[in-house]
Design an enzyme around this catalytic site. Structure first.
Site, PDB file in Angstrom:
ATOM      1  N   SER A 110      22.127  15.796 -22.644  1.00  0.00           N
ATOM      2  CA  SER A 110      21.897  16.296 -21.465  1.00  0.00           C
ATOM      3  C   SER A 110      23.555  16.871 -20.867  1.00  0.00           C
ATOM      4  O   SER A 110      24.350  16.656 -21.220  1.00  0.00           O
ATOM      5  CB  SER A 110      21.428  15.362 -20.316  1.00  0.00           C
ATOM      6  OG  SER A 110      21.856  15.934 -18.852  1.00  0.00           O
ATOM      7  N   TYR A 132      21.976  22.748 -17.824  1.00  0.00           N
ATOM      8  CA  TYR A 132      21.825  23.290 -16.389  1.00  0.00           C
ATOM      9  C   TYR A 132      23.133  24.207 -16.278  1.00  0.00           C
ATOM     10  O   TYR A 132      24.048  24.033 -16.948  1.00  0.00           O
ATOM     11  CB  TYR A 132      22.099  22.088 -15.397  1.00  0.00           C
ATOM     12  CG  TYR A 132      20.939  21.419 -15.421  1.00  0.00           C
ATOM     13  CD1 TYR A 132      19.682  21.608 -14.837  1.00  0.00           C
ATOM     14  CD2 TYR A 132      21.176  19.989 -15.579  1.00  0.00           C
ATOM     15  CE1 TYR A 132      18.470  20.544 -14.799  1.00  0.00           C
ATOM     16  CE2 TYR A 132      20.313  18.732 -15.302  1.00  0.00           C
ATOM     17  CZ  TYR A 132      19.065  19.329 -14.991  1.00  0.00           C
ATOM     18  OH  TYR A 132      18.093  18.244 -14.787  1.00  0.00           O
ATOM     19  N   HIS A 281       9.426  17.598 -15.141  1.00  0.00           N
ATOM     20  CA  HIS A 281      10.559  16.908 -14.999  1.00  0.00           C
ATOM     21  C   HIS A 281      10.144  15.216 -14.794  1.00  0.00           C
ATOM     22  O   HIS A 281      10.952  14.707 -14.082  1.00  0.00           O
ATOM     23  CB  HIS A 281      11.557  17.268 -13.875  1.00  0.00           C
ATOM     24  CG  HIS A 281      12.880  17.504 -13.873  1.00  0.00           C
ATOM     25  ND1 HIS A 281      13.908  18.418 -14.362  1.00  0.00           N
ATOM     26  CD2 HIS A 281      13.736  16.237 -13.988  1.00  0.00           C
ATOM     27  CE1 HIS A 281      14.941  17.935 -14.638  1.00  0.00           C
ATOM     28  NE2 HIS A 281      15.098  16.726 -14.446  1.00  0.00           N
TER      29      HIS A 281
HETATM   30  C1  LIG Z   1      16.915   9.178 -15.423  1.00  0.00           C
HETATM   31  C2  LIG Z   1      16.503  10.735 -15.883  1.00  0.00           C
HETATM   32  C3  LIG Z   1      17.371  11.534 -15.937  1.00  0.00           C
HETATM   33  C4  LIG Z   1      17.250  13.026 -16.554  1.00  0.00           C
HETATM   34  N1  LIG Z   1      18.049  13.966 -16.487  1.00  0.00           N
HETATM   35  C5  LIG Z   1      17.658  15.281 -17.051  1.00  0.00           C
HETATM   36  C6  LIG Z   1      18.788  15.872 -17.158  1.00  0.00           C
HETATM   37  O1  LIG Z   1      20.006  15.794 -17.239  1.00  0.00           O
HETATM   38  N2  LIG Z   1      18.278  17.353 -17.718  1.00  0.00           N
HETATM   39  C7  LIG Z   1      16.769  17.760 -17.881  1.00  0.00           C
HETATM   40  O2  LIG Z   1      16.421  18.584 -18.237  1.00  0.00           O
HETATM   41  N3  LIG Z   1      15.918  16.689 -17.604  1.00  0.00           N
HETATM   42  C8  LIG Z   1      16.307  15.595 -17.176  1.00  0.00           C
HETATM   43  N4  LIG Z   1      15.313  14.476 -17.000  1.00  0.00           N
HETATM   44  C9  LIG Z   1      13.956  15.088 -17.179  1.00  0.00           C
HETATM   45  C10 LIG Z   1      13.489  14.523 -18.565  1.00  0.00           C
HETATM   46  O3  LIG Z   1      13.966  15.426 -19.772  1.00  0.00           O
HETATM   47  C11 LIG Z   1      12.134  14.805 -18.930  1.00  0.00           C
HETATM   48  O4  LIG Z   1      11.601  15.772 -18.369  1.00  0.00           O
HETATM   49  C12 LIG Z   1      11.175  13.462 -18.181  1.00  0.00           C
HETATM   50  O5  LIG Z   1      11.807  12.374 -17.893  1.00  0.00           O
HETATM   51  C13 LIG Z   1       9.921  13.405 -18.762  1.00  0.00           C
HETATM   52  O6  LIG Z   1       9.000  12.554 -18.110  1.00  0.00           O
HETATM   53  P1  LIG Z   1       8.940  11.033 -18.355  1.00  0.00           P
HETATM   54  O7  LIG Z   1      10.147  10.279 -18.192  1.00  0.00           O
HETATM   55  O8  LIG Z   1       7.777  10.547 -18.066  1.00  0.00           O
HETATM   56  O9  LIG Z   1       8.865  11.125 -20.012  1.00  0.00           O
HETATM   57  C14 LIG Z   1      15.839  13.224 -16.605  1.00  0.00           C
HETATM   58  C15 LIG Z   1      14.695  12.224 -16.436  1.00  0.00           C
HETATM   59  C16 LIG Z   1      15.084  11.013 -15.955  1.00  0.00           C
HETATM   60  C17 LIG Z   1      14.078  10.001 -15.836  1.00  0.00           C
END
Ligand SMILES: Cc1cc2nc3c(=O)[nH]c(=O)nc-3n(C[C@H](O)[C@H](O)[C@H](O)COP(=O)(O)O)c2cc1C
Length: 382
Positions: A110, A132, A281
């Site tokens: 990330s 991002y 997301h």
């Molecule tokens: C704690 C946390 C931090 C996340 N940080 C990012 C990130 O930095 N960049 C990003 O593109 N998605 C981020 N996401 C989204 C994840 O990449 C992903 O789309 C999402 O967690 C998928 O759903 P799930 O948690 O039900 O598997 C984050 C999700 C969580 C739970």
């Protein structure tokens, strides 16, 4: 193979993670936005889909492998980018990357990670990088160039956060940037001594928790300090020209993450992207957005076979992975499932989460009478 840790499904790992973490950290990792209907809708949509299994098909050899970007992969799963993994476990990003490499699965770094990308990349394995864009676009370009130097195979540009999401609990918990201590989160932290010693304590010994670890040295700060000018994520002024610029700069695979409309998938293809992630997301961006598994079929009709289609948001069981494949996704990403493992037991917990998803996927396929992923397309009930 990972030890079982007394955890027999992802929900067990989730329970253990919840116990270990201070409430503010737990809510940051677990919760969605506003009324959290999006998270519930993602799950309800998976649960509504049913299979019509076949019998007597000699399922003593199940092959869960697939090809992702032309490379053999043990199953159609990769680890989603999750910033702040380092708050769940000391150097959490590295633990995630190591467990992914050991399982032969790609790991997505990330751009909001708290650990230096060079350290994360030392895990080896197949690395992808999520972007991002920072307000100062030259920072983003420098970071993208560095990801290329590290040998990252794919760049995932996340587009479903054009403006910051409405996470009310983060303000209540004092968990914004900068992170501030208040009466509520001080007690919260003090009543979770294992986290305090094992995570926060270890960072304190090395001078505090870093943030924006992907930025050049001069711009790095601690989570207790605000970001320097230009070093905040800002994408509300981004458009397709911005994507074309990235396409010109980045020679590896380019994937757009957070696509829910087939017309956007078609535009992604036209802009030269190699794939999309059908994602909301994990219900953390727009609460009332469509469930990803419901959005998938239209996107498969629009661009299936012409680019790689990933899906995420709500993957908790191997059967979810089989459903996504049956509906035309090439592979899925999991965000929280490995994070639960991470917060429960570090790298061993992540390994356990991945092993559970693998075993459940193979078992589901055997129950369906499908011996490989080419056969699962016919397994749905309607
Ligand atoms: C704690 C946390 C931090 C996340 N940080 C990012 C990130 O930095 N960049 C990003 O593109 N998605 C981020 N996401 C989204 C994840 O990449 C992903 O789309 C999402 O967690 C998928 O759903 P799930 O948690 O039900 O598997 C984050 C999700 C969580 C739970």
């Amino acid at each position: 193979m990972a030890g079982h840790l007394g955890c027999y499904n992802i929900a067990d790992l989730r329970d253990r993670a919840k116990r270990r973490l201070p409430l503010g950290i737990w809510e940051y990792a677990e919760r969605g936005v506003e009324d959290e209907t999006g998270m519930a809708r993602n799950r309800a949509a998976f649960d509504r889909i049913t299979f019509r299994p076949r019998v007597l098909r000699r399922v003593d050899r199940i092959d869960t492998s697939v090809s992702i970007f032309g490379q053999p992969t043990p199953m159609p799963l990769a680890l989603a980018p999750t910033g702040a993994a380092g708050l769940l476990w000391h150097n959490g990003d590295l633990a995630l990357a190591r467990a992914a490499a050991a399982a032969g699965l790609p790991f997505t770094i990330s751009s909001a990670s708290t650990l230096d990308v060079d350290v994360i990349a030392s895990a080896g394995g197949r690395l992808w990088f999520q972007l991002y864009l920072w307000e100062d676009r030259s920072l983003s370009m420098a970071v993208v160039d560095h990801a290329a130097e590290l040998g990252c195979e794919a760049l995932f540009v996340t587009l479903d956060m054009a403006v910051p999401p409405n996470r009310e609990y983060i303000h209540r918990n004092g968990f914004g940037t900068p992170f501030t201590l208040n009466a509520r989160n001080t007690i919260d932290v003090l009543t979770h001594p294992r986290w305090l010693a094992g995570v926060m304590g270890r960072y304190m010994l090395s001078g505090g928790i870093p943030t924006q670890a992907n930025l050049p040295d001069r711009l790095r700060t601690k989570v207790t300090k605000g970001a320097p000018p230009g070093a905040l994520f800002k994408q509300d002024d981004l458009d397709w020209d911005g994507i074309r610029e990235l396409r010109d700069r980045w020679k590896g695979r380019l994937i757009l993450k957070g696509i829910l409309h087939p017309a956007d998938a078609e535009q992604a293809l036209a802009a030269g992207a190699d794939g999309v992630v059908v994602s909301n997301h994990g219900g953390r961006a727009l609460d009332s957005s469509v469930a990803t598994i419901d959005a998938l079929p239209d996107i498969v009709r629009a661009v299936g076979g012409k680019m790689t289609i990933f899906l995420d948001s709500g993957i908790r069981r191997g059967s979810d992975i089989v459903k996504a494949r049956a509906l035309g996704a090439d592979a899925v990403l999991a965000g929280r499932a490995p994070l639960y493992g991470l917060a429960a037991a570090g790298e061993a917990g992540v390994a356990r989460a991945l092993e559970l998803l693998r075993a459940e996927t193979a078992r589901t396929m055997a129950m369906l009478g499908t011996r490989n992923f080419a056969e699962v397309a016919d397994a749905l009930a309607d």
